[in-house]
Design a protein around this motif. Structure first.
Motif, PDB file in Angstrom:
ATOM      1  N   ASP A 106       0.819  -1.215   0.000  1.00  0.00           N
ATOM      2  CA  ASP A 106       0.000   0.000   0.000  1.00  0.00           C
ATOM      3  C   ASP A 106       0.851   1.261   0.000  1.00  0.00           C
ATOM      4  O   ASP A 106       0.401   2.327  -0.403  1.00  0.00           O
ATOM      5  CB  ASP A 106      -0.945   0.016   1.205  1.00  0.00           C
ATOM      6  CG  ASP A 106      -2.061  -1.002   1.076  1.00  0.00           C
ATOM      7  OD1 ASP A 106      -2.287  -1.502  -0.045  1.00  0.00           O
ATOM      8  OD2 ASP A 106      -2.713  -1.302   2.091  1.00  0.00           O
ATOM      9  N   ALA A 107       2.088   1.174   0.469  1.00  0.00           N
ATOM     10  CA  ALA A 107       2.967   2.344   0.561  1.00  0.00           C
ATOM     11  C   ALA A 107       3.721   2.624  -0.729  1.00  0.00           C
ATOM     12  O   ALA A 107       4.268   3.714  -0.892  1.00  0.00           O
ATOM     13  CB  ALA A 107       3.961   2.149   1.703  1.00  0.00           C
ATOM     14  N   THR A 108       3.724   1.691  -1.650  1.00  0.00           N
ATOM     15  CA  THR A 108       4.475   1.861  -2.886  1.00  0.00           C
ATOM     16  C   THR A 108       3.985   3.095  -3.638  1.00  0.00           C
ATOM     17  O   THR A 108       2.790   3.250  -3.877  1.00  0.00           O
ATOM     18  CB  THR A 108       4.334   0.613  -3.782  1.00  0.00           C
ATOM     19  OG1 THR A 108       4.798  -0.517  -3.060  1.00  0.00           O
ATOM     20  CG2 THR A 108       5.112   0.756  -5.069  1.00  0.00           C
ATOM     21  N   GLY A 109       4.926   3.987  -3.961  1.00  0.00           N
ATOM     22  CA  GLY A 109       4.598   5.194  -4.712  1.00  0.00           C
ATOM     23  C   GLY A 109       4.069   6.336  -3.871  1.00  0.00           C
ATOM     24  O   GLY A 109       3.606   7.333  -4.394  1.00  0.00           O
ATOM     25  N   LYS A 110       4.131   6.220  -2.544  1.00  0.00           N
ATOM     26  CA  LYS A 110       3.621   7.267  -1.661  1.00  0.00           C
ATOM     27  C   LYS A 110       4.740   7.749  -0.756  1.00  0.00           C
ATOM     28  O   LYS A 110       5.594   6.984  -0.342  1.00  0.00           O
ATOM     29  CB  LYS A 110       2.469   6.741  -0.806  1.00  0.00           C
ATOM     30  CG  LYS A 110       1.280   6.268  -1.606  1.00  0.00           C
ATOM     31  CD  LYS A 110       0.235   5.663  -0.722  1.00  0.00           C
ATOM     32  CE  LYS A 110      -0.874   5.045  -1.544  1.00  0.00           C
ATOM     33  NZ  LYS A 110      -1.795   4.272  -0.726  1.00  0.00           N
ATOM     34  N   GLN A 111       4.717   9.033  -0.447  1.00  0.00           N
ATOM     35  CA  GLN A 111       5.691   9.617   0.473  1.00  0.00           C
ATOM     36  C   GLN A 111       4.953  10.502   1.468  1.00  0.00           C
ATOM     37  O   GLN A 111       3.970  11.150   1.117  1.00  0.00           O
ATOM     38  CB  GLN A 111       6.707  10.477  -0.267  1.00  0.00           C
ATOM     39  CG  GLN A 111       7.561   9.740  -1.246  1.00  0.00           C
ATOM     40  CD  GLN A 111       8.500  10.701  -1.958  1.00  0.00           C
ATOM     41  OE1 GLN A 111       8.814  11.780  -1.474  1.00  0.00           O
ATOM     42  NE2 GLN A 111       8.954  10.296  -3.134  1.00  0.00           N
ATOM     43  N   LYS A 112       5.445  10.537   2.672  1.00  0.00           N
ATOM     44  CA  LYS A 112       4.911  11.437   3.684  1.00  0.00           C
ATOM     45  C   LYS A 112       6.071  12.354   4.083  1.00  0.00           C
ATOM     46  O   LYS A 112       7.127  11.878   4.474  1.00  0.00           O
ATOM     47  CB  LYS A 112       4.425  10.653   4.900  1.00  0.00           C
ATOM     48  CG  LYS A 112       3.687  11.491   5.920  1.00  0.00           C
ATOM     49  CD  LYS A 112       3.311  10.702   7.144  1.00  0.00           C
ATOM     50  CE  LYS A 112       2.229   9.700   6.845  1.00  0.00           C
ATOM     51  NZ  LYS A 112       1.706   9.076   8.076  1.00  0.00           N
ATOM     52  N   PHE A 122       1.305  14.628   1.945  1.00  0.00           N
ATOM     53  CA  PHE A 122       1.412  13.344   1.268  1.00  0.00           C
ATOM     54  C   PHE A 122       1.702  13.587  -0.202  1.00  0.00           C
ATOM     55  O   PHE A 122       1.086  14.449  -0.830  1.00  0.00           O
ATOM     56  CB  PHE A 122       0.129  12.538   1.433  1.00  0.00           C
ATOM     57  CG  PHE A 122      -0.151  12.177   2.854  1.00  0.00           C
ATOM     58  CD1 PHE A 122       0.386  11.020   3.400  1.00  0.00           C
ATOM     59  CD2 PHE A 122      -0.918  13.003   3.653  1.00  0.00           C
ATOM     60  CE1 PHE A 122       0.147  10.690   4.717  1.00  0.00           C
ATOM     61  CE2 PHE A 122      -1.158  12.673   4.974  1.00  0.00           C
ATOM     62  CZ  PHE A 122      -0.623  11.517   5.505  1.00  0.00           C
ATOM     63  N   PHE A 123       2.648  12.833  -0.738  1.00  0.00           N
ATOM     64  CA  PHE A 123       3.024  12.945  -2.135  1.00  0.00           C
ATOM     65  C   PHE A 123       2.876  11.578  -2.774  1.00  0.00           C
ATOM     66  O   PHE A 123       3.254  10.563  -2.202  1.00  0.00           O
ATOM     67  CB  PHE A 123       4.478  13.433  -2.266  1.00  0.00           C
ATOM     68  CG  PHE A 123       4.690  14.808  -1.711  1.00  0.00           C
ATOM     69  CD1 PHE A 123       4.479  15.930  -2.504  1.00  0.00           C
ATOM     70  CD2 PHE A 123       5.075  14.972  -0.384  1.00  0.00           C
ATOM     71  CE1 PHE A 123       4.673  17.197  -1.976  1.00  0.00           C
ATOM     72  CE2 PHE A 123       5.253  16.241   0.149  1.00  0.00           C
ATOM     73  CZ  PHE A 123       5.069  17.359  -0.657  1.00  0.00           C
ATOM     74  N   TYR A 124       2.324  11.567  -3.972  1.00  0.00           N
ATOM     75  CA  TYR A 124       2.141  10.315  -4.699  1.00  0.00           C
ATOM     76  C   TYR A 124       2.924  10.391  -5.982  1.00  0.00           C
ATOM     77  O   TYR A 124       2.889  11.373  -6.701  1.00  0.00           O
ATOM     78  CB  TYR A 124       0.657  10.069  -5.001  1.00  0.00           C
ATOM     79  CG  TYR A 124      -0.181  10.043  -3.755  1.00  0.00           C
ATOM     80  CD1 TYR A 124      -0.288   8.873  -3.029  1.00  0.00           C
ATOM     81  CD2 TYR A 124      -0.828  11.189  -3.304  1.00  0.00           C
ATOM     82  CE1 TYR A 124      -1.034   8.842  -1.857  1.00  0.00           C
ATOM     83  CE2 TYR A 124      -1.578  11.161  -2.130  1.00  0.00           C
ATOM     84  CZ  TYR A 124      -1.682   9.987  -1.426  1.00  0.00           C
ATOM     85  OH  TYR A 124      -2.423   9.948  -0.276  1.00  0.00           O
ATOM     86  N   SER A 125       3.679   9.334  -6.260  1.00  0.00           N
ATOM     87  CA  SER A 125       4.471   9.332  -7.489  1.00  0.00           C
ATOM     88  C   SER A 125       3.858   8.414  -8.517  1.00  0.00           C
ATOM     89  O   SER A 125       2.975   7.675  -8.271  1.00  0.00           O
ATOM     90  CB  SER A 125       5.901   8.907  -7.202  1.00  0.00           C
ATOM     91  OG  SER A 125       5.954   7.675  -6.523  1.00  0.00           O
TER      92      SER A 125
END
Length: 125
Positions: A106-112, A122-125
């Motif tokens: 679930d965390a893949t491609g997400k940054q906090k 929150f940033f989504y790639s």
């Protein structure tokens, strides 16, 4: 699903699939209609509040509820036979490594990240 309490009538109009059982008429289950799931989730909420968090602030209530939902959604049904010979389903937590894989997927491609005022973004790639 709800019981027959009058306060649920207005709420029921917002949910197309709403059904209820009338405990006052000794109706507790009708096919797959029952309130056991909601009551079980509420019981889990109470146990976690007493045994894990001890206090839940309104400011972070959504975070507490997300964690409890995560725990709820990461259980495994196990069918057992009672002493009376009836079949019963009980729930047990998933193995920790299985839960960890779920979190990482679930965390893949997400940054906090911290914002300049120490908030969170929150940033989504």
């Amino acid at each position: 699903m709800s019981d027959g309490h009058h306060s649920y009538k207005n709420i029921a109009e917002s949910f197309a699939g709403h059904q209820r059982v009338i405990h006052g008429k000794r109706e507790y289950v009708r096919g797959s209609v029952h309130v056991n799931t909601a009551e079980s989730f509420g019981a889990m909420l109470e146990r976690v509040k007493e045994g894990v968090f001890h206090y839940m602030s309104g400011k972070h209530l959504d975070r507490y509820l997300r964690e409890i939902s995560f725990r709820w959604n990461h259980r495994i049904p196990i069918e057992k036979e009672t002493k009376a010979g009836k079949r019963k389903i009980t729930w047990t937590p998933m193995p920790v490594m299985t839960m960890l894989k779920s979190v990482l997927n679930d965390a893949t491609g997400k940054q906090k990240r911290r914002t300049p005022n120490n908030g969170l973004a929150f940033f989504y790639s």
